[in-house]
Scaffold this motif. Structure first.
Motif, PDB file in Angstrom:
ATOM      1  N   ARG A 107      -1.049  10.550  -3.548  1.00 14.75           N
ATOM      2  CA  ARG A 107      -2.868  10.507  -4.155  1.00 14.75           C
ATOM      3  C   ARG A 107      -2.847  10.068  -4.886  1.00 14.75           C
ATOM      4  O   ARG A 107      -4.224   9.400  -5.226  1.00 14.75           O
ATOM      5  N   ARG A 108      -2.490  10.159  -6.067  1.00 13.08           N
ATOM      6  CA  ARG A 108      -3.422   9.696  -7.739  1.00 13.08           C
ATOM      7  C   ARG A 108      -2.198   8.537  -7.444  1.00 13.08           C
ATOM      8  O   ARG A 108      -3.749   7.968  -8.876  1.00 13.08           O
ATOM      9  N   ILE A 109      -2.007   7.818  -7.741  1.00 15.37           N
ATOM     10  CA  ILE A 109      -1.135   7.326  -8.497  1.00 15.37           C
ATOM     11  C   ILE A 109      -1.334   5.918  -7.670  1.00 15.37           C
ATOM     12  O   ILE A 109      -0.841   5.437  -6.526  1.00 15.37           O
ATOM     13  N   PRO A 110      -2.052   5.077  -8.239  1.00 16.81           N
ATOM     14  CA  PRO A 110      -2.564   3.358  -7.627  1.00 16.81           C
ATOM     15  C   PRO A 110      -1.307   2.999  -7.018  1.00 16.81           C
ATOM     16  O   PRO A 110       0.337   2.641  -7.370  1.00 16.81           O
ATOM     17  N   ALA A 111      -1.428   2.031  -5.968  1.00 18.89           N
ATOM     18  CA  ALA A 111      -0.860   0.942  -5.293  1.00 18.89           C
ATOM     19  C   ALA A 111      -0.618   0.091  -6.356  1.00 18.89           C
ATOM     20  O   ALA A 111      -1.489  -0.264  -6.849  1.00 18.89           O
ATOM     21  N   THR A 169       5.771  14.962 -26.776  1.00 14.48           N
ATOM     22  CA  THR A 169       4.646  14.601 -25.607  1.00 14.48           C
ATOM     23  C   THR A 169       3.572  13.765 -25.926  1.00 14.48           C
ATOM     24  O   THR A 169       2.650  13.282 -25.144  1.00 14.48           O
ATOM     25  N   LEU A 170       2.901  14.269 -27.719  1.00 12.06           N
ATOM     26  CA  LEU A 170       1.512  13.457 -27.866  1.00 12.06           C
ATOM     27  C   LEU A 170       2.247  11.667 -28.317  1.00 12.06           C
ATOM     28  O   LEU A 170       1.005  10.642 -27.368  1.00 12.06           O
ATOM     29  N   THR A 171       2.938  11.806 -28.704  1.00 10.72           N
ATOM     30  CA  THR A 171       3.847   9.648 -28.608  1.00 10.72           C
ATOM     31  C   THR A 171       3.926   9.111 -27.885  1.00 10.72           C
ATOM     32  O   THR A 171       3.199   8.364 -27.470  1.00 10.72           O
ATOM     33  N   THR A 172       4.670  10.158 -25.991  1.00  7.00           N
ATOM     34  CA  THR A 172       4.533   9.087 -25.127  1.00  7.00           C
ATOM     35  C   THR A 172       3.426   9.411 -23.763  1.00  7.00           C
ATOM     36  O   THR A 172       3.605   8.346 -23.849  1.00  7.00           O
ATOM     37  N   LEU A 173       2.582  10.352 -24.155  1.00  3.37           N
ATOM     38  CA  LEU A 173       1.507  10.173 -23.463  1.00  3.37           C
ATOM     39  C   LEU A 173       0.124   8.768 -24.273  1.00  3.37           C
ATOM     40  O   LEU A 173      -0.167   7.884 -23.260  1.00  3.37           O
ATOM     41  N   GLY A 174       0.969   8.962 -26.011  1.00  2.00           N
ATOM     42  CA  GLY A 174      -0.150   7.425 -26.716  1.00  2.00           C
ATOM     43  C   GLY A 174       0.377   6.424 -26.099  1.00  2.00           C
ATOM     44  O   GLY A 174       0.173   5.519 -25.562  1.00  2.00           O
ATOM     45  N   MET A 175       1.525   6.254 -25.609  1.00  2.09           N
ATOM     46  CA  MET A 175       2.310   5.181 -24.915  1.00  2.09           C
ATOM     47  C   MET A 175       1.703   4.888 -23.752  1.00  2.09           C
ATOM     48  O   MET A 175       0.916   3.771 -23.539  1.00  2.09           O
ATOM     49  N   ALA A 176       1.613   6.080 -22.538  1.00  2.00           N
ATOM     50  CA  ALA A 176       1.101   6.035 -21.074  1.00  2.00           C
ATOM     51  C   ALA A 176      -0.074   5.173 -21.014  1.00  2.00           C
ATOM     52  O   ALA A 176      -0.508   4.222 -19.763  1.00  2.00           O
ATOM     53  N   ARG A 177      -0.928   5.554 -22.035  1.00  2.00           N
ATOM     54  CA  ARG A 177      -2.300   5.424 -22.333  1.00  2.00           C
ATOM     55  C   ARG A 177      -2.228   4.213 -22.679  1.00  2.00           C
ATOM     56  O   ARG A 177      -3.968   3.797 -21.835  1.00  2.00           O
ATOM     57  N   GLU A 178      -1.448   3.668 -23.510  1.00  2.00           N
ATOM     58  CA  GLU A 178      -2.095   2.053 -24.713  1.00  2.00           C
ATOM     59  C   GLU A 178      -1.159   1.464 -22.933  1.00  2.00           C
ATOM     60  O   GLU A 178      -2.021   0.324 -23.100  1.00  2.00           O
ATOM     61  N   SER A 179      -0.599   1.589 -21.644  1.00  2.00           N
ATOM     62  CA  SER A 179       0.094   1.268 -20.971  1.00  2.00           C
ATOM     63  C   SER A 179      -0.791   0.730 -19.771  1.00  2.00           C
ATOM     64  O   SER A 179      -0.879   0.419 -18.617  1.00  2.00           O
ATOM     65  N   GLY A 180      -2.376   1.901 -19.926  1.00  2.00           N
ATOM     66  CA  GLY A 180      -3.446   1.554 -18.764  1.00  2.00           C
ATOM     67  C   GLY A 180      -2.453   2.619 -16.984  1.00  2.00           C
ATOM     68  O   GLY A 180      -3.410   2.812 -16.668  1.00  2.00           O
ATOM     69  N   LEU A 181      -2.106   3.185 -17.950  1.00  2.00           N
ATOM     70  CA  LEU A 181      -1.086   4.096 -16.945  1.00  2.00           C
ATOM     71  C   LEU A 181      -1.895   5.270 -16.223  1.00  2.00           C
ATOM     72  O   LEU A 181      -2.582   6.256 -17.031  1.00  2.00           O
ATOM     73  N   THR A 182      -1.689   5.052 -15.402  1.00  2.00           N
ATOM     74  CA  THR A 182      -2.482   6.863 -14.198  1.00  2.00           C
ATOM     75  C   THR A 182      -1.317   8.282 -14.719  1.00  2.00           C
ATOM     76  O   THR A 182      -0.036   7.790 -14.558  1.00  2.00           O
ATOM     77  N   ILE A 183      -2.345   9.003 -15.308  1.00  2.00           N
ATOM     78  CA  ILE A 183      -1.170   9.955 -16.021  1.00  2.00           C
ATOM     79  C   ILE A 183      -1.040  11.192 -15.495  1.00  2.00           C
ATOM     80  O   ILE A 183      -2.422  11.861 -14.904  1.00  2.00           O
ATOM     81  N   GLN A 198       0.696  -1.083  -0.010  1.00  2.00           N
ATOM     82  CA  GLN A 198      -0.116  -0.192  -0.274  1.00  2.00           C
ATOM     83  C   GLN A 198       1.108   1.278  -0.227  1.00  2.00           C
ATOM     84  O   GLN A 198       0.546   2.069  -0.166  1.00  2.00           O
ATOM     85  N   ASN A 199       1.940   1.665   0.428  1.00  2.00           N
ATOM     86  CA  ASN A 199       3.128   2.585   0.311  1.00  2.00           C
ATOM     87  C   ASN A 199       4.053   2.246  -0.379  1.00  2.00           C
ATOM     88  O   ASN A 199       5.526   2.809  -0.807  1.00  2.00           O
ATOM     89  N   ILE A 200       4.055   1.579  -1.433  1.00  2.00           N
ATOM     90  CA  ILE A 200       4.453   1.377  -2.777  1.00  2.00           C
ATOM     91  C   ILE A 200       4.321   2.815  -3.914  1.00  2.00           C
ATOM     92  O   ILE A 200       2.553   2.588  -3.892  1.00  2.00           O
ATOM     93  N   ARG A 201       4.498   3.352  -4.233  1.00  2.00           N
ATOM     94  CA  ARG A 201       3.833   3.987  -5.492  1.00  2.00           C
ATOM     95  C   ARG A 201       5.433   3.788  -6.534  1.00  2.00           C
ATOM     96  O   ARG A 201       6.234   4.764  -6.511  1.00  2.00           O
ATOM     97  N   GLY A 218       5.727  -5.633  -5.715  1.00  2.00           N
ATOM     98  CA  GLY A 218       5.432  -4.287  -6.440  1.00  2.00           C
ATOM     99  C   GLY A 218       6.485  -3.059  -5.651  1.00  2.00           C
ATOM    100  O   GLY A 218       6.754  -2.372  -7.055  1.00  2.00           O
ATOM    101  N   GLU A 219       7.523  -3.636  -6.147  1.00  2.00           N
ATOM    102  CA  GLU A 219       9.037  -3.372  -5.986  1.00  2.00           C
ATOM    103  C   GLU A 219       9.927  -3.540  -7.152  1.00  2.00           C
ATOM    104  O   GLU A 219       9.554  -4.007  -8.041  1.00  2.00           O
ATOM    105  N   ILE A 220       9.962  -2.744  -7.066  1.00  2.00           N
ATOM    106  CA  ILE A 220      11.494  -2.669  -8.470  1.00  2.00           C
ATOM    107  C   ILE A 220      12.977  -2.859  -8.243  1.00  2.00           C
ATOM    108  O   ILE A 220      13.480  -2.394  -6.903  1.00  2.00           O
ATOM    109  N   GLY A 221      13.651  -3.787  -8.628  1.00  2.00           N
ATOM    110  CA  GLY A 221      15.395  -3.890  -8.067  1.00  2.00           C
ATOM    111  C   GLY A 221      15.421  -4.949  -9.164  1.00  2.00           C
ATOM    112  O   GLY A 221      15.386  -4.524 -10.251  1.00  2.00           O
ATOM    113  N   TYR A 222      16.910  -5.093  -8.622  1.00  2.00           N
ATOM    114  CA  TYR A 222      17.780  -6.318  -8.903  1.00  2.00           C
ATOM    115  C   TYR A 222      18.014  -7.776  -9.184  1.00  2.00           C
ATOM    116  O   TYR A 222      18.053  -7.570  -7.381  1.00  2.00           O
TER     117      TYR A 222
END
Ligand code: GTP
Ligand code: MG
Length: 602
Positions: free
Chosen positions: A185-189, A119-133, A2-5, A260-264
């Motif tokens: 606040r806006r990006i989902p966990a 701006t348009l291209t990256t926005l299109g990509m983010a939308r396609e991935s279903g991300l909160t923008i 719940q505390n990861i973004r 939920g985590e990002i690492g290596y």
């Protein structure tokens, strides 16, 4: 969880992504003040020299919220995983992969520049991935900021209310704390994917001489610890985790990484070809199907690289494999040419990508190379019914064998201030474009759609566009089918020998212009030889343009003063014979810089 973004920063080139990341790293105390430098996440030498981001860079921050917030989350501590991405279109494969590892994106728009093509291209990509923008206006401190107009553009583009747009300055730090709160606040966990055993997606990797391949992962389920038995699902290879850790932004080992985590993960695997982006690393016992991966990068330009000395072939092969381990968009395949011997045909996502890779090859591996002029692909059908894709211009067949040629086209969007419209339309006409619709964002930005042969786009169109719009025009494009092409091969002959590296496929309508410019350029950059050297451009069965490079007059008798005249004559005679021999062998010395200079447009 719940505390990861997890979020990425996306934008057009130079809109201030890495600088904003600097302020976040500072504010969260991730990087000590004394270790701070501008665009600290741009760690490659080439990134710092050019002031651009080339590779995505993940970093983990710990953020404790301040008092300004609503009661329930007040004072909570969050793990924020940020991935900074490059803005240049040639590196958009990095962006697409970063987006697969996060739940949200900050879409930055420079207050001085407004909405631009990427701006348009990256926005299109983010939308396609279903991300909160989260829309963000950057550089609000600048005296040139047009913050209100740019807000209008964003509202139109994203269909958002003005209060949803966050204003920041990466220079002064204004608004950055507020932005961190908005991220929380806006990006989902993140959510746990089904199943409790370990599963993660590889979004990048790198190679370490001592520790082998280090995969960069987003954990989607379960947990991983050092010494766990793991496997690459698609490659089918098992291994033991030598270390797991997070990016601070340097690698820092941790006990475990969980959903939920990002690492290596350090794999210890040294041979190339095992790790690939989009593959799933999971517990060795896991039987679920692999996670959805990434589309394979599709190169748009090719150039071939040959070792000057054939003994270096294995070294070159190793060098290219190493490069591929730090750049998944790069690809190469063996090729051989009668004159140049064995080498590699390399694929790139654009001219900047090509320039960066050749520069890295030169710096990191220091091998004398012959690099052919970049080319797009042509699909040739022969009169005898055979069909072939041509990557390397010197392999483009003679006119009389060809039945038809097909070439890739692109669908592109240009964004310009409206006053440049007529100049741009003129330019598009010169580059064989077919115009499509236009759309305007507010009063100050017009988007113009069109299709164009990829060949024309690669003929210096970007620079011409910048020139015609005083630097305000920006462009993005995608491949869009193929059409028949009216093209032919232009050969360059030096001392009567064709030099395959300088061959080029060009539009027949430009034969004269291209021939002149090629011999002109070579006359400028080819070092003088011992003897007078002809430089010729040949196409459609005839010499189209030619130059003569005068030889070096090295007077071998200079050091002898006085003395016997016959001795001098003898020496001169000997020198003449030497020159004649060299001429016969056609041994023209073409240093590596000449190939690199030929690649660059001017
Ligand atoms: N005035 C002002 N300049 C800024 C700000 N943020 C960045 N810049 C300048 O803008 C330029 C580009 O900044 P970067 O942070 O490298 O931009 P970027 O978006 O990371 O660029 P790429 O990664 O190459 O796409 C640099 O010259 C910065 O100094 C800002 O908030 N205010
Ligand atoms: Mg950057």
């Amino acid at each position: 969880m719940q505390n990861i973004r997890n979020f990425s920063i996306i934008a057009h080139i130079d809109h201030g992504k890495s600088t904003l990341a600097d302020r976040m790293l500072e504010l969260t105390g991730t990087i000590e003040k004394r270790d701070m430098r501008d665009q600290v996440l741009d760690s490659m030498d080439l990134e710092r020299e050019r002031g651009i981001t080339i590779k995505m860079q993940p970093v983990r921050m710990v953020y404790t919220q301040g008092r300004t917030l609503g009661t329930d989350s007040q004072g909570s501590t969050f793990i924020l995983n940020l991935i900074d991405t490059p803005g240049h279109i040639d590196f958009s494969y990095e962006v697409s992969r970063a987006l697969g590892a996060v739940e949200g994106s900050l879409l930055l728009v420079d207050a001085t520049q407004g909405v631009q093509a990427q701006t348009l291209t990256t926005l299109g990509m983010a939308r396609e991935s279903g991300l909160t923008i989260i829309p963000v206006i950057s550089k609000i401190d600048s005296p040139l900021a047009r913050t209100e107009e740019v807000a209008e553009e964003i509202m139109k583009l994203l269909d958002v209310l003005p209060e949803e747009i966050v204003m920041v300055s990466g220079k002064t730090g204004e608004g950055v704390k507020n932005l961190l709160d908005e991220i929380v606040r806006r990006i989902p966990a993140p959510e746990q994917k089904a199943g409790s055993s370990f599963g993660s997606l590889i979004f990048d990797f790198k190679y370490s001489t001592h520790r082998g391949i280090i995969v960069f992962i987003r954990v989607f389920s379960g947990e991983v610890r050092k010494s766990d038995k793991l496997k690459f699902k698609i490659a089918g290879r098992e291994f033991q985790a030598l270390e797991v850790g997070v990016f601070m932004p340097q690698e820092k080992p941790v006990e475990s990484l969980s959903a939920g985590e990002i690492g290596y993960i350090v794999t210890g695997i040294k041979e190339p070809g095992v790790a690939s982006v989009g593959d799933t690393v999971a517990a060795a016992s896991d039987t679920r199907p692999p996670l959805p991966g990434y589309a394979v990068a599709r190169p748009v330009v090719w150039a071939s690289v040959y070792p000057e000395n054939q003994d270096h072939f294995p070294t070159l092969k190793l060098a290219l494999s190493r490069l591929k381990l730090s750049d998944s968009a790069f690809s190469f395949e063996e090729e051989s040419s009668g004159v140049l011997g064995r080498g590699f045909r390399c694929g790139f996502l654009g001219m900047l990508h090509l320039e960066i890779i050749t520069e890295r090859l030169r710096r990191e591996f220091n091998l004398p190379l012959v690099i052919t002029l970049p080319s797009i692909t042509y699909r040739v059908t022969y009169k005898n019914g055979k069909e072939e894709t041509i990557y390397t211009p010197s392999f483009f067949p003679e006119e009389h064998l060809v039945a038809a040629v097909y070439e890739p086209w692109v669908a592109a969007t240009i964004i310009i201030p409206p006053q440049y419209m007529s100049a741009v339309i003129q330019l598009l006409y010169e580059f064989e474009a077919e115009l499509g619709e236009t759309e305007s964002f507010g009063d100050a930005r017009t988007a113009l759609k069109f299709v164009m042969p990829l060949r024309e786009l690669m003929r210096g169109f970007f620079d011409k566009l910048k020139g015609a719009t005083s630097g305000f025009g920006s462009i993005s494009y995608t491949l869009a089918g193929e059409r028949s092409a009216d093209v032919t091969r232009l050969d360059i002959l030096i001392a009567d020998e064709p030099v395959p590296a300088f061959a080029k496929v060009i539009a027949k309508r430009l034969v004269e212009i291209e021939a002149e410019s090629a011999v002109n350029k070579l006359e400028d950059i080819l070092p003088r030889q011992m003897f007078t050297t002809k430089i010729q451009a040949k196409a459609l069965g005839r010499i189209i343009a030619s130059r003569t490079l005068s030889g070096m007059k090295k007077d071998v008798t200079q050091h002898m003063y006085g003395g016997d005249i016959t001795r001098k004559m003898k020496l001169r005679e000997k020198q003449k014979k030497g020159k004649k021999k060299m001429k016969e062998r056609g041994k023209v010395n073409i240093p590596q810089e000449v190939f690199l200079k030929m690649i660059r447009r001017d």
